[in-house]
Design a protein around this motif. Sequence first.
Motif, mmCIF file in Angstrom:
data_model
loop_
_atom_site.group_PDB
_atom_site.id
_atom_site.type_symbol
_atom_site.label_atom_id
_atom_site.label_comp_id
_atom_site.label_asym_id
_atom_site.label_seq_id
_atom_site.Cartn_x
_atom_site.Cartn_y
_atom_site.Cartn_z
ATOM 1 N N UNK A 124 3.468 3.782 50.986
ATOM 2 C CA UNK A 124 2.751 4.974 50.543
ATOM 3 C C UNK A 124 3.711 6.129 50.297
ATOM 4 N N UNK A 125 4.651 6.276 51.204
ATOM 5 C CA UNK A 125 5.571 7.403 51.083
ATOM 6 C C UNK A 125 6.489 7.266 49.884
ATOM 7 N N UNK A 127 5.699 5.774 47.230
ATOM 8 C CA UNK A 127 4.785 6.053 46.127
ATOM 9 C C UNK A 127 4.633 7.538 45.901
ATOM 10 N N UNK A 128 4.476 8.263 47.014
ATOM 11 C CA UNK A 128 4.300 9.717 46.933
ATOM 12 C C UNK A 128 5.517 10.364 46.267
ATOM 13 N N UNK A 130 7.633 9.019 44.298
ATOM 14 C CA UNK A 130 7.723 8.647 42.887
ATOM 15 C C UNK A 130 6.751 9.446 42.041
ATOM 16 N N UNK A 131 5.537 9.617 42.567
ATOM 17 C CA UNK A 131 4.534 10.385 41.831
ATOM 18 C C UNK A 131 4.931 11.847 41.719
ATOM 19 N N UNK A 132 5.645 12.311 42.738
ATOM 20 C CA UNK A 132 6.088 13.705 42.700
ATOM 21 C C UNK A 132 7.282 13.881 41.775
#
Lengths: 363, 376
Positions: A124-125, A127-128, A130-132
């Motif tokens: 999840x982290x 992912x976070x 990367x999305x940021x």
Amino acid sequence: MSAVPGLKEDCEELLGAFQQADTVRFERFAELWRERRFHSIFYGRVRALERNKLTKKTLDLAQQYFLPPYSFQIRVGALYLLYGLYNAQLCQPKQKIRIALKDWPEIQKFQQDLLDSQHYDATYIFRRLRLARAFHFTAMPKLLTYRRSKKKIAENPLKEEFKDPTNRVNNLITNDVLEELMNVHYHYQKMKCVISADKSQPDKALSLIKDDFVVNLKDITLEHQEWLQNRMRLFRNAKEIDKAENQKKEEALLASEGSERANALARIKYRSYSAAVEVSKSRRHRQVQLESSESGPSCGKSPSRSKKPIRRPQPARRRGSSEIGGEMQVAKETVTHHIGMPVITEEDTDEGEVSLPKRRRRR
Amino acid sequence: TEAAAPDYEAAELYTRAFRVGALGLGWRRLLGPPDLSLAAEEAAEEADAAVAGALGCALGTAAELRAVCSIDTLMSSEKEEDPNVIPEDSSLLTLRIRKKALERREEKIIVDRACRQETLTYEMESHATGKRPDNPTDLIEEGELLLTLNIFYPVIFQKHKDHKPYQTVLVLGSQKLTELRDSISCVSDLQIGGEFSSQPDQAPEHISKDLYKSAFFYFEGIFYNDKRYPECRDLSRTIIEWSESHDRGYENFRSVKMEDYVFNDLFLKIGFPYLYCHQGNCEHIIIITDIRLIHHDDCLDRNLYPLLVKKHWLCTRKCFVCKMYTARWVTNRDSLAPEDPCFFCDVCFRMLHYDAEGNKLGEFLAYPYVDPGIFN
């Protein structure tokens, strides 16, 4: 670029504590981070220009622990560390985390491992982040300015405790290769039977190799693996290792080793690993000295020895896997066709990868 | 091969040669639209359902993740904290060291603020950050490559022996080499040839930049010669002929037209010194220090590239008389001057060397002078 004073120590202290905690849960990491109030690492009356430089160096340092050869747990810790540092930074707009193209496949594999092992928080982290859009996708990890860094020597060797017990040798041959060897051997035997007078077994004249060599191979490498792991544990618990004592042990074990083939292997390894390369006549005065130090692969060899890169002898620690034997408890196996896949549990480090000790020249 | 990612050829120093455009292809193949997006707004936080789908976990787990992994768990502090203040009892070595350093500064420095050089450096580094063009056609495309180049000054002062001054320029992968060439400001381009002691008012017809238009870049065995104007000559021919005359140990060099190439076409190594030559013998070393994908926080206005982000500050030589203005004239064999050569600003030069009617006084040779620091 000069290092940020104290930063390496702080990061390694935090990652070390995380390693001790023996977990990959973010919750635990967050506790450790909060205990140390790590978010304040960027504090201090620092002006914008300096702050940019400082932040870049900080992220660059943390990023190094995110990649091999660091162990799985340290890499997860590094991921969390990057997450924290990226968000705690005071730069506006934020400084990014650099990822080189050559490192991306390794990171993808890491992500997949995390997902397969259901480490949801780590996945999840990432992912976070990367999305940021916290990453810069680059050609190389650092900027290359052709500055011959005088501090090359001071480049601290990678923290030994953080590294995986697996080494180059283990990476050479995996379960797949052994299985392949098994198959080839089996077919070879079958082929010999086919062309022999007695179809049920090969002619004596065709007996050119040891039948159980693949099994021996696997045993030897398993021993090597265990030996390495034990060594890692020893190293972690007691930093002081008596060199002489170990040397004697190794020599004794070498003598006691029964298998002919193992002996031959050991002899070959000893020769290749302990032979120092003869330097050319013009550099006679700079003959390479053999160092039998117990430290890690990047032994702090003094660069003043020679300006030309000389083939360095491998550190003694890597000497033949066959030199361990009697003392360690080793499970010897009978011939099997299927070799089980390793299971990554939270406590253990990787234990499934076996390797063939292979004579390998290093440039 | 085309597909292989760049890696070191000399460890930690420079990479092996690769085609620039291949890096862009390599990355774009591996990444998705959210990674490449240049949208100004931050992506909205994912819904739990999206997270659950991507991770293959339960909805409840996704919600739990959102709470447990929130950045607040790392940033929490009970009271309002001032980032300028280092906490008294910090366990972090970094902070303890920084605190000591700051305390030492406070003792020694009377006024601690940014000097003009620091302000300039910071401004150059950050002025174009996040800039977007008014005209949408000038917006840089997603997946564009950004190269960072260090272009060294040809000026050789003793004090620059160990750290040669340079400027740093950002250039896009899709830009032509000629765009970079036109953007490089070098003092030798502004030189004005000729002795003007008898006619100081005569504005020189041409600066060197207009007269000598030839130039080339050298990257990995290929000379890229500027051939846009009829006056342009192939400056690299001498080198190529020299190399081919005997077996010098070099592979065959090639000479091509600079204007036909964009940076994506080039084969080069990162971290390796190359060459830019103009004015016949003015040589600048060029090093590509970085190549990466463009990011939404970068300057996204095409027209601003090549973008100068760092420049070495050179002290300008001042007039010998007033010590205030930058020198614009230099004299030799000057009977009126205390040293040879001697530098003057325009006003002092005329006041000393010419009478009220503009007649030349004394014997001297005068040349227009362009100071290397003129681009400060």
